[in-house]
Design an enzyme around this catalytic site. Structure first.
Site, short mmCIF file in Angstrom:
data_model
loop_
_atom_site.label_atom_id
_atom_site.label_comp_id
_atom_site.label_asym_id
_atom_site.label_seq_id
_atom_site.Cartn_x
_atom_site.Cartn_y
_atom_site.Cartn_z
N HIS A 191 0.89 -1.17 -0.03
CA HIS A 191 0.13 -0.01 -0.02
C HIS A 191 0.99 1.15 0.06
CE1 HIS A 191 -2.84 2.87 2.31
NE2 HIS A 191 -3.23 2.92 0.94
N HIS A 236 -2.16 0.48 8.28
CA HIS A 236 -3.72 0.69 7.91
C HIS A 236 -4.07 -0.74 7.84
CE1 HIS A 236 -1.33 3.74 5.65
NE2 HIS A 236 -2.27 4.54 6.41
S1 FES Z 1 0.88 1.27 4.25
FE1 FES Z 1 0.17 -0.92 4.67
S2 FES Z 1 -1.66 -0.82 4.92
FE2 FES Z 1 -1.02 1.26 4.38
#
Ligand code: FES
Length: 169
Positions: free
Chosen positions: A92, A109
């Protein structure tokens, strides 16, 4: 002036090959053109089920985790086919993931990835699977080696950087 006559078939074939080459994703090109280093990560006698081993691959700036899952996994090596390794950078936004209860979890997150299924994401913001490190198990010595990466490591346009350095074993 010298001119070469190109048949219509040759021209169309060559054009199609060029279009295919240009439409190949950057990470796939990297896999095709860049050799990965071979790195000894661990010996099987030192592994315990559920206890992760940290290492860097394919260079010192790229953290990764080796884990013996205790159950057969896609891409798993060793006598039980249960030893896998992944980049530990969340797909992500690049936060580190950690191994817990048969999954990789990102603390930023809360994306989760399945280490038994090619690093498939099954919860959270991440839409890309965790890049899996290609492993080789040497039965004679028990050594486990990293030999490549399946997928693009977060934050990179190619997995092998020109300035990459790693001590090969
Ligand atoms: S950086 Fe891993 S879920 Fe956002």
């Amino acid at each position: 002036m010298f001119m070469t006559k190109i048949s219509r078939r040759t021209f169309i074939g060559g054009s199609a090959a060029m279009v295919a080459l240009l439409s190949t994703p950057e990470w796939a090109m990297a896999l095709i053109t860049q050799p990965y280093p071979r790195l000894k990560i661990a010996n099987i006698k030192d592994l315990k089920v559920g206890e992760p081993v940290s290492f860097n691959y394919p260079d010192e700036q790229s953290p990764a985790i080796l884990i013996k899952l205790g159950e057969r996994a896609i891409g798993g090596v060793g006598p039980e086919g249960d030893i896998v390794a992944y980049s530990s950078l969340c797909t992500h936004k690049g936060c580190p993931v950690s191994y817990s209860k048969k999954r990789f979890v990102c603390a930023c997150h809360y994306s989760m990835f399945d280490p038994a299924k090619n690093g498939q994401t099954f919860q959270g913001h991440a839409s890309e699977w965790l890049p899996q490190i290609i492993l080789r198990f040497e039965p004679r010595t028990g050594n486990i080696y990293a030999e490549g990466v399946e997928g693009l490591i977060w934050g990179r346009i190619r997995n092998i950087l020109k300035s990459s350095k790693i001590s090969k074993l």
